[in-house]
Design an enzyme around this catalytic site. Structure first.
Site, PDB file in Angstrom:
ATOM      1  N   HIS A  50      -8.705  -9.394  -8.394  1.00  0.00           N
ATOM      2  CA  HIS A  50      -8.515 -10.217  -8.639  1.00  0.00           C
ATOM      3  C   HIS A  50      -8.046 -11.072  -6.851  1.00  0.00           C
ATOM      4  O   HIS A  50      -8.541 -10.791  -6.221  1.00  0.00           O
ATOM      5  CB  HIS A  50      -7.061 -10.037  -8.377  1.00  0.00           C
ATOM      6  CG  HIS A  50      -6.106  -9.221  -7.842  1.00  0.00           C
ATOM      7  ND1 HIS A  50      -6.415  -7.656  -7.567  1.00  0.00           N
ATOM      8  CD2 HIS A  50      -4.526  -9.100  -7.327  1.00  0.00           C
ATOM      9  CE1 HIS A  50      -5.364  -7.532  -6.768  1.00  0.00           C
ATOM     10  NE2 HIS A  50      -4.601  -8.919  -6.720  1.00  0.00           N
ATOM     11  N   HIS A 110      -5.442 -11.991  -4.895  1.00  0.00           N
ATOM     12  CA  HIS A 110      -3.979 -12.144  -4.019  1.00  0.00           C
ATOM     13  C   HIS A 110      -5.124 -12.124  -2.694  1.00  0.00           C
ATOM     14  O   HIS A 110      -5.770 -11.245  -2.387  1.00  0.00           O
ATOM     15  CB  HIS A 110      -3.202 -11.129  -4.295  1.00  0.00           C
ATOM     16  CG  HIS A 110      -2.594 -11.640  -5.445  1.00  0.00           C
ATOM     17  ND1 HIS A 110      -1.706 -10.543  -6.204  1.00  0.00           N
ATOM     18  CD2 HIS A 110      -1.953 -12.376  -6.353  1.00  0.00           C
ATOM     19  CE1 HIS A 110      -1.074 -11.367  -7.346  1.00  0.00           C
ATOM     20  NE2 HIS A 110      -1.266 -12.222  -7.229  1.00  0.00           N
ATOM     21  N   ASP A 164      -4.334 -10.027  -0.375  1.00  0.00           N
ATOM     22  CA  ASP A 164      -5.120  -8.967   0.568  1.00  0.00           C
ATOM     23  C   ASP A 164      -6.105  -8.622   0.295  1.00  0.00           C
ATOM     24  O   ASP A 164      -6.371  -7.217  -0.121  1.00  0.00           O
ATOM     25  CB  ASP A 164      -3.963  -7.479   0.793  1.00  0.00           C
ATOM     26  CG  ASP A 164      -3.243  -7.709  -0.569  1.00  0.00           C
ATOM     27  OD1 ASP A 164      -3.095  -8.635  -2.130  1.00  0.00           O
ATOM     28  OD2 ASP A 164      -2.650  -6.538  -1.129  1.00  0.00           O
ATOM     29  N   HIS A 165      -6.472  -8.742  -1.578  1.00  0.00           N
ATOM     30  CA  HIS A 165      -7.698  -8.227  -1.600  1.00  0.00           C
ATOM     31  C   HIS A 165      -9.183  -8.942  -1.251  1.00  0.00           C
ATOM     32  O   HIS A 165     -10.612  -8.461  -1.466  1.00  0.00           O
ATOM     33  CB  HIS A 165      -7.350  -7.816  -3.234  1.00  0.00           C
ATOM     34  CG  HIS A 165      -6.499  -7.258  -3.522  1.00  0.00           C
ATOM     35  ND1 HIS A 165      -7.064  -6.532  -4.184  1.00  0.00           N
ATOM     36  CD2 HIS A 165      -5.035  -7.347  -2.830  1.00  0.00           C
ATOM     37  CE1 HIS A 165      -5.721  -5.310  -4.255  1.00  0.00           C
ATOM     38  NE2 HIS A 165      -4.373  -6.054  -3.952  1.00  0.00           N
TER      39      HIS A 165
END
Length: 276
Positions: free
Chosen positions: A71, A73, A75-76
């Site tokens: 996904h 977000h 931090d990804h």
């Protein structure tokens, strides 16, 4: 165990590198997984931190053919664009929802769909659409090992925040039930260590969410129509007040699920009440 920059072998086909972004919402940091022994696939490249990107490049010897993002977000997915630029790898995932919580720089070269399979030289990855935490969330199953890369759908040591409007509690519970139908051997979360006994973990998460939902209903029965801000301390009295800002988001998601099920209603001044 989660020293940033170190590639740790987890199985014959999988290594893990943890990003240097520990915190209350990320645990030890975001886990980036490397699949394969020849051509490498990267799952969740993480934040755009130079040292983390360097560690991924070094561990893969630059042989990255595919980059998967569960996904978008922050931090990804932000490191994905730089890795793709350095390696020419395919960038696989779903476009970000248009909200401030998502990485709007993410632009996949392959827009993933549910049930799609991706082949590497020695691995097969099955894409499984698992909306809930956010609408564009996918888990990826390494079919040769029964290891599912769960992103933020399942986390080790904490529960997942559901952020409306893209996040949806009803979809989240349904996605957990969907995941339970797969031939799983182990869960590889984006935060925390590997999780064995995957069905026990998934069933426990479903039970936890339904228990919290029951607490929402009990609270409304006891105190009457209230706003989310007025309810959160009662519904999440087992959560530290410092986390109530995030808890309000999951509480809203519970209420929206109950609204769809016609069990609660919302007034024009944003007070929620049970439908008698």
């Amino acid at each position: 165990m989660f020293e940033p920059g170190i590639a740790r072998q987890l199985s014959p086909l999988v290594r893990r590198i943890t990003a240097p972004n520990p915190g209350p919402m990320t645990g030890p940091g975001t886990n980036t997984y490397l699949l394969g022994t020849d051509q490498i696939a990267v799952i969740d490249p993480g934040p755009a931190i130079d040292s983390h990107i360097d560690a991924i490049m070094a561990a893969s010897a630059g042989k990255i053919g595919q980059i998967f993002c569960t996904h978008t977000h922050s931090d990804h997915s932000p490191a994905a664009a730089k890795l793709a630029e350095l390696t020419g790898a395919e960038l696989i995932g779903a476009p970000p929802p248009n909200d401030p919580y998502n990485d709007q720089t993410f632009s996949p070269t392959v827009s993933v769909f549910d049930g799609q399979r991706f082949k590497g030289s020695d691995f097969t990855v099955l894409a499984v659409h698992t909306p809930g935490h956010v609408g564009n969330h996918y888990c990826f199953l390494l079919e040769e090992e029964g290891m599912v890369f769960a992103g933020d759908h399942v986390m080790n040591g904490s529960t997942v925040v559901i952020i409306p409007p893209s996040g949806d509690m009803k979809h989240y519970v349904e996605s957990l039930q969907k995941l339970a139908q797969l031939p799983l051997q182990v869960i590889a979360p984006a935060h925390g260590d590997l999780i064995g006994a995957p069905l026990d973990e998934i069933n426990g998460l479903i039970a936890h969410r339904l228990k919290r939902e029951a607490k929402v209903v009990e609270t409304l029965e006891r105190i009457g129509a209230k706003t989310i801000a007025e309810m959160v301390s009662a519904v999440y009295d087992d959560v530290h007040p410092d986390l109530h800002t995030w808890a309000k988001l999951s509480l809203e998601a519970h209420l929206l699920k109950l609204e769809v099920e016609m069990r609660v209603s919302r007034s024009s001044d944003e007070r929620w009440a049970l439908i008698k």
